[in-house]
Design an enzyme around this catalytic site. Sequence first.
Site, short mmCIF file in Angstrom:
data_model
loop_
_atom_site.label_atom_id
_atom_site.label_comp_id
_atom_site.label_asym_id
_atom_site.label_seq_id
_atom_site.Cartn_x
_atom_site.Cartn_y
_atom_site.Cartn_z
N ILE A 109 79.43 -16.02 4.51
CA ILE A 109 78.85 -15.13 3.52
C ILE A 109 78.92 -15.85 2.19
O ILE A 109 79.94 -16.45 1.85
CB ILE A 109 79.59 -13.78 3.42
CG1 ILE A 109 79.59 -13.05 4.77
CG2 ILE A 109 78.96 -12.89 2.36
CD1 ILE A 109 80.88 -13.18 5.51
N CYS A 110 77.81 -15.83 1.44
CA CYS A 110 77.78 -16.37 0.09
C CYS A 110 78.20 -17.85 0.08
O CYS A 110 77.73 -18.64 0.87
CB CYS A 110 78.65 -15.50 -0.81
SG CYS A 110 78.36 -15.69 -2.58
#
Length: 324
Positions: A109-110
């Site tokens: 994520i990210c």
Amino acid sequence: MPKHVVAIVVYEGVQALDAAGPMDVFSEANTFLDSADRYETVLVAAHRNPLRASNGMRLVADLTFEEAAGGFDIILVAGAPTPPATEPEPYLVQWVKELPWRSSVYGSICTGAFVLGYAGLLDDRRVTTHWQDAQALAARFPKARVEPDLIYVRDGRLITAAGVTAGIDLGLALVGQQHGAETALKVAKRLVVVAQRQGGQSQFSPYLTAPADLESPIARIQDHVMGNIGDRHTLESLAAVVGMSPRNLARHFVQATGITPHEFIERARVDAARSMLEGSDRPLKAVAFNCGFGSADRMRIVFTSRIGVTPGQYRASFRRAESE
């Protein structure tokens, strides 16, 4: 025993929502699943001492890297507000290197994508990250095929998500793939989010490529385009606004923003159209005219190319979200 075990890798300074978003998705999914088909989510870190997230929240890992030697169904590396300036700690990179053998599905994520990159897992793979860091990810790991416009990207067993709340989209996508779209929709309703966000990240906004000097000729041109979005703009007309030659303008614009003036104008028109489609019931022809596309057909072509859905589909996704 839960059927699906999900591990989320955390560390000092991690973005709390990068971990909490997917965790809440899997937790809510459990309310719609049989006990034998539910998720268990664990946090994995280098140690069990409290970790301070970027927002000040304390997190405590369920397992250390040494303890998390077994297999998992899904492993996700959470991100931080900014990507690592240097290669992360060796013990983190080494554990992440083995994700393809530790899990059926793995990803990030990210800015967790940077950790995957240092572990050598992004080469020749389609990936995404937060729009602010997509260019840095591509520069640091040139063999990766970075897709800056996408909310999440699935490339085989590798799945990566954009910034922060995109971890929720990633979680919903995984639930949908495992348990069907209806279950994912139920989870989305419980979380009061759109089940399937249409299109890409916020980087369709032209201001994401704005120069640092807001008084510069390039910034003035951007302001001019946004203030007159329905007008026809050419390189010559824009150059006249700031008293530059078209050739110099084109060169300086690319240097300052990383895109051409034409690209900026098209992004600006799409951004303006998105705003009108989200917040009004104007006919598509009117939206196209007001945003400078000239015709609804031209807007549909550009919109579909850039966002992946038609203007009508984009508007419908917001109407569904409001009614649900």
